[in-house]
Scaffold this motif. Structure first.
Motif, short mmCIF file in Angstrom:
data_model
loop_
_atom_site.label_atom_id
_atom_site.label_comp_id
_atom_site.label_asym_id
_atom_site.label_seq_id
_atom_site.Cartn_x
_atom_site.Cartn_y
_atom_site.Cartn_z
N LEU A 327 0.82 -1.21 0.00
CA LEU A 327 0.00 0.00 0.00
C LEU A 327 0.86 1.26 0.00
O LEU A 327 0.51 2.26 -0.63
CB LEU A 327 -0.93 0.00 1.21
CG LEU A 327 -2.09 -1.00 1.14
CD1 LEU A 327 -2.73 -1.21 2.51
CD2 LEU A 327 -3.15 -0.53 0.13
N SER A 328 2.00 1.22 0.69
CA SER A 328 2.91 2.36 0.69
C SER A 328 3.47 2.59 -0.71
O SER A 328 3.57 3.74 -1.17
CB SER A 328 4.05 2.12 1.68
OG SER A 328 3.58 1.99 3.00
N VAL A 329 3.86 1.51 -1.37
CA VAL A 329 4.38 1.61 -2.73
C VAL A 329 3.31 2.16 -3.67
O VAL A 329 3.57 3.07 -4.48
CB VAL A 329 4.90 0.24 -3.23
CG1 VAL A 329 5.18 0.28 -4.73
CG2 VAL A 329 6.16 -0.16 -2.46
N LEU A 330 2.10 1.63 -3.57
CA LEU A 330 1.00 2.11 -4.40
C LEU A 330 0.81 3.62 -4.20
O LEU A 330 0.72 4.40 -5.17
CB LEU A 330 -0.28 1.36 -4.04
CG LEU A 330 -1.54 1.55 -4.89
CD1 LEU A 330 -2.53 0.41 -4.62
CD2 LEU A 330 -2.23 2.87 -4.65
N SER A 331 0.76 4.03 -2.93
CA SER A 331 0.52 5.44 -2.63
C SER A 331 1.63 6.33 -3.16
O SER A 331 1.36 7.35 -3.82
CB SER A 331 0.40 5.63 -1.11
OG SER A 331 0.31 7.00 -0.79
N GLU A 332 2.88 5.97 -2.89
CA GLU A 332 3.98 6.85 -3.28
C GLU A 332 4.20 6.88 -4.79
O GLU A 332 4.60 7.91 -5.34
CB GLU A 332 5.26 6.46 -2.54
CG GLU A 332 5.21 6.70 -1.04
CD GLU A 332 5.01 8.17 -0.65
OE1 GLU A 332 5.17 9.06 -1.52
OE2 GLU A 332 4.69 8.43 0.52
N LEU A 333 3.95 5.76 -5.47
CA LEU A 333 4.03 5.79 -6.94
C LEU A 333 2.92 6.66 -7.52
O LEU A 333 3.13 7.41 -8.49
CB LEU A 333 3.97 4.37 -7.51
CG LEU A 333 5.23 3.53 -7.36
CD1 LEU A 333 4.99 2.11 -7.87
CD2 LEU A 333 6.42 4.16 -8.09
N ALA A 334 1.73 6.57 -6.91
CA ALA A 334 0.62 7.42 -7.37
C ALA A 334 0.92 8.89 -7.05
O ALA A 334 0.64 9.78 -7.87
CB ALA A 334 -0.68 6.98 -6.70
N TYR A 335 1.50 9.13 -5.87
CA TYR A 335 1.84 10.51 -5.50
C TYR A 335 2.92 11.06 -6.43
O TYR A 335 2.86 12.23 -6.87
CB TYR A 335 2.32 10.56 -4.05
CG TYR A 335 2.77 11.94 -3.62
CD1 TYR A 335 1.85 12.99 -3.55
CD2 TYR A 335 4.10 12.20 -3.32
CE1 TYR A 335 2.25 14.27 -3.18
CE2 TYR A 335 4.51 13.47 -2.94
CZ TYR A 335 3.59 14.50 -2.87
OH TYR A 335 4.00 15.76 -2.51
N ASN A 336 3.90 10.22 -6.76
CA ASN A 336 4.94 10.66 -7.69
C ASN A 336 4.35 10.99 -9.06
O ASN A 336 4.76 11.95 -9.72
CB ASN A 336 5.99 9.55 -7.84
CG ASN A 336 7.39 10.04 -7.46
OD1 ASN A 336 7.56 11.15 -7.00
ND2 ASN A 336 8.38 9.19 -7.66
#
Length: 604
Positions: A327-336
């Motif tokens: 979920l952290s990876v999903l969020s930060e890739l989406a944020y990026n």
């Protein structure tokens, strides 16, 4: 006069042992005894020599701090006196979280952090680092290990170290350093606050950071999100968590937050996250409907796996480590993607450890992001990320999915604050209007990439239902830890290779037929190097060994993995299976266990 038997695990992740004078790992005494005092002196001396050579300064500045273990002050006293004897300028923070001291150390030449992370209370240890925000890598750590062992082996080791410790000048200097810790701690908190803002926003310029946090706060409705935290007496109880959340319009519900009052086991795995879950359910019953996310740090405050409120079932749920990381990876890739919209030079990548679930490849693939894998160990993943950035990639998110450890660049260490804000950003940054155009929120971006219908009133349960489904062995499960007698891991893996290849050919357990396995390949990881398609398992030595299984697809659908721990006397194993077939995960892990124990019996 005699040598000093150190009996320490000297890993790049930290030098650790039971420092309690009794030698009992659950002993909460503050006494460390003469031998352990000598070890602390020698550790500080070798780092002092190392950093003076590294910086070419006669009086380099070293930040020193401790977590809340009872033996911390005694070790710190020995360390500070030894550093003083080497003419090092020491700035002592007292109790400090690992991410905080590493952020503060950017203003110095290096740091020594006294902590044993998640190990039992009688343990303690020492981490070394420069001013790049992380611990020394394996190669640099090896230099210190060599000198440390040399000092311990000297015939007058015990008397010389105690002479350093009892020297009157060293005592006087260290007393002044410890007295100044209150003011130093204030500086440390300020540095950590500033650094956290740059990490969470991914923006270096202060005006842009302010604009981001103003935007974030505008998305957060009053009393809409509250954070529950079981501090368990950890170093985070004296860090920035409470004021930082308040500044961002988030409510905060800490408990067990008296520094040093460690009320239950330290490791933040499911068996201890139950306390967060219970508190969250209690708050919900009291009408605190905003109590939606929770965490528990370990003693040094750099880990914090997540608990969330499941509205569908009206109960608190503990996320598995691999789910936290995913979920952290999903969020930060989406944020990026959100902040780099329209940037043609943007090349995303993720760095992970070898046993991270293959779910990450599926998530990263949606964002056209590269996945770089390295050996287990925070330093290995951090260095793999650095190497990948040097190739022109934007590595915003990295870490060890196998234990939920999330590192968000420019940080070089795990930090629950950054993990919590990854979840917060994912939940609150929704569609908005910018310059007359609709700018899609993070979850909306993810839904579009997955061809999933987006709904505005989503919650974390909805997000989780969109994750690729994998069944993975938990890192803290008893079946994930094997007691192996073999100390030569290369020989053990060579024997395992023979056992595995024979078993594969005969399919004596019927697993090839049962699960339609058509082929496999072997992946080895050592440091930042990954070798795919290896033919000699023994080459991995003490590194990671993974066997990936295929059916008819060109991508693997499962793997088994193994590696001897660098900080504990155990051999770690795990299995990862695409889909929800728990029996397949169990069968493959049992197969690995059987073959490893057979191989172990052959090398005695």
């Amino acid at each position: 006069m005699s040598t000093v038997n150190h009996n320490m695990i000297l890993s790049a992740s930290g030098w650790r042992k039971v420092f309690a004078v009794s030698g009992k790992e659950q002993d909460s005494t503050s006494e460390i005894g003469d031998t352990n005092c000598s070890l602390a002196v020698f550790a500080a001396e070798v780092f002092a020599d190392y950093i003076k050579a590294k910086t070419s300064k006669s009086n380099p500045i070293v930040i020193c701090g401790i977590d809340t273990r009872p033996t911390g002050p005694a070790i710190a006293t020995a360390v500070i006196r030894a550093l003083a004897s080497k003419k090092i300028t020491v700035r002592y923070t007292g109790v400090v979280a690992a991410p905080e001291i590493m952020a503060f150390a950017k203003s110095a030449d290096g740091f020594i952090y006294i902590s044993a992370s998640h190990n039992p209370i009688g343990h303690n240890g020492i981490k070394f680092g420069l001013n790049d925000g992380g611990v020394l890598n394996g190669q640099e750590n090896a230099l210190l290990v060599k000198e440390f062992e040399n000092l311990c082996s000297q015939p007058d080791a015990d008397s010389r170290s105690l002479a350093v410790f009892n020297n009157w000048d060293n005592k006087a200097i260290s007393a002044k350093i410890i007295d100044d810790s209150i003011e130093v701690k204030k500086e440390s908190l300020a540095a950590y606050t500033d650094f956290s803002k740059s990490v969470i926003s991914a923006l270096a310029a202060l005006p842009k950071q302010k604009q981001f946090f103003d935007t974030l706060k505008s998305f957060i409705k009053p009393d809409s999100i509250g954070i529950v935290c079981d501090m368990n007496g950890s170093a985070r109880s004296l860090s920035i968590d409470a004021p930082f959340y308040k500044e961002c319009n988030l409510n905060f519900y800490p408990f067990n937050n008296i520094p040093g009052q460690i009320v239950h086991e330290i490791i933040p795995e499911p068996e201890n996250l139950v306390h967060v879950a219970a508190k969250m359910e209690e708050l919900q019953k009291e009408g605190k409907r905003d109590a939606l996310l929770g965490y528990m740090p370990d003693c040094d405050g750099d880990r914090g796996n997540i608990v969330y409120w499941d509205k569908n079932n009206s109960r608190a749920q503990i996320l598995k480590a691999q789910e936290v990381f995913s979920l952290s990876v999903l969020s930060e890739l989406a944020y990026n993607a959100w902040i780099n919209e329209g940037n043609s030079d943007y090349k995303p990548a993720v760095a992970v450890n070898c046993p991270t679930s293959m779910r990450i490849e599926e998530i990263a693939g949606k964002f056209a992001a590269l996945v770089k894998r390295a050996e287990v160990g925070e330093a290995n993943v951090v260095n793999a990320a650095r190497e990948t950035r040097a190739q022109g990639y934007n590595v915003r998110i990295l870490g060890e999915g196998s234990n939920g450890g999330t590192i968000t660049y420019p940080a070089s260490v795990r930090d629950p604050l950054n993990t919590i804000f990854a979840f917060v950003k994912l939940l609150v940054i929704k569609d908005s209007t910018v310059n007359g155009k609709t700018k899609k929120g993070l979850y909306h971006i993810w839904c579009d990439l997955c061809n999933i219908e987006y709904k505005e009133d989503f919650d974390l349960c909805d997000v989780m239902n969109t994750l690729p489904v994998y069944t993975t062995t938990g890192v803290s499960e008893p079946r994930a830890l094997l007691k192996i007698k073999s100390t030569d891991h290369s020989k053990l893996k060579a024997r395992f290779q023979s056992c595995f290849e024979r078993s594969w050919e005969s399919d004596s357990l019927g697993l090839k037929v049962k699960y339609k396995l058509t082929k496999y390949d072997v992946v080895l990881t050592n440091g930042t190097k990954e070798v795919v398609g290896a033919s000699d398992y023994s080459v991995s030595g003490k590194g990671g060994l993974k066997i990936r299984f295929y059916t008819d697809s060109q991508t693997p659908d499962s793997f088994i993995w193994m590696r001897g721990s660098g900080t504990e006397p155990v051999f770690r194993i795990m299995c990862d299976v695409k889909g929800s077939d728990t029996q397949k995960e169990k069968d493959l892990l049992d197969w690995e266990t059987k073959l490893l124990l057979e191989a172990d019996s052959l090398v005695q």
